[in-house]
Write an enzyme that holds these catalytic residues in place. Structure first.
Site, PDB file in Angstrom:
ATOM      1  N   ILE A  19       0.815  -1.237   0.000  1.00 47.40           N
ATOM      2  CA  ILE A  19       0.000   0.000   0.000  1.00 47.40           C
ATOM      3  C   ILE A  19       0.843   1.279   0.000  1.00 47.40           C
ATOM      4  CG2 ILE A  19      -2.346  -0.407   0.894  1.00 47.40           C
ATOM      5  CD1 ILE A  19      -1.102   0.055   3.698  1.00 47.40           C
TER       6      ILE A  19
ATOM      7  N   HIS B 208       7.599 -11.750   4.600  1.00 47.22           N
ATOM      8  CA  HIS B 208       7.173 -11.255   3.286  1.00 47.22           C
ATOM      9  C   HIS B 208       8.389 -10.866   2.459  1.00 47.22           C
ATOM     10  CE1 HIS B 208       7.112  -7.932   6.209  1.00 47.22           C
ATOM     11  NE2 HIS B 208       7.495  -7.135   5.223  1.00 47.22           N
TER      12      HIS B 208
END
Ligand code: AMP
Length: 135
Positions: A30, A93
């Site tokens: 984001i 991640h």
């Protein structure tokens, strides 16, 4: 408590998904360094990548390679750069960042501001490229 990324996998928090299988999930960051900046995660919640079991670890990189190819098909770039930080979110991640220069992988630089429509458009295009590649 479940990590924010586990909550994304569970559908409790929205994400711009680009790829998924039974063990891994990929979605747009984001706060992107570049258009197409994607995060690839194992659904299994483990904080530190080097604590993953060997099978999950190697599978994660294989899945990330397929996602990176899809990202590069959609976002013109010299390379898709790879980074593993985990300073903010304690759920493994891999960052995939389209690169024009090495400076594009500098996490201190100002992030891109994209509209929701642009995020959705990029995610859809990467998802299409990913699905075409794996069928
Ligand atoms: P780090 O843990 O240092 O690798 O940074 C975490 C990354 O996750 C940052 O680049 C954030 O912009 C990104 N991030 C945090 N929350 C979300 C979210 N809900 N959806 C997508 N990306 C996120």
């Amino acid at each position: 408590m479940a990590s924010i990324f586990s909550r994304i996998v569970a559908g409790e928090i929205p994400s711009w998904k680009v790829a998924e299988d039974d063990r891994y999930y990929a979605f747009l960051d984001i706060n992107p360094l570049a258009e197409g900046h994607t995060l690839v995660i194992p659904k299994q919640e483990v904080d530190y990548i080097f604590d993953l079991d060997e099978e999950t670890y190697t599978g994660l990189w294989q899945f990330a390679a397929s996602v990176a190819k899809a990202v590069q098909e959609v976002i013109p770039c010299k390379r898709v750069g790879v980074a593993v930080l985990g300073m903010e979110v304690p759920h493994t991640h891999i960052h995939l960042v389209p690169l024009q220069t090495e400076g594009d992988l500098d996490f201190r630089k100002e992030k891109k501001h994209l509209s929701p429509e642009r995020f959705a458009e990029i995610a859809r295009a990467i998802a299409v490229a990913f699905n075409q590649q794996t069928v």
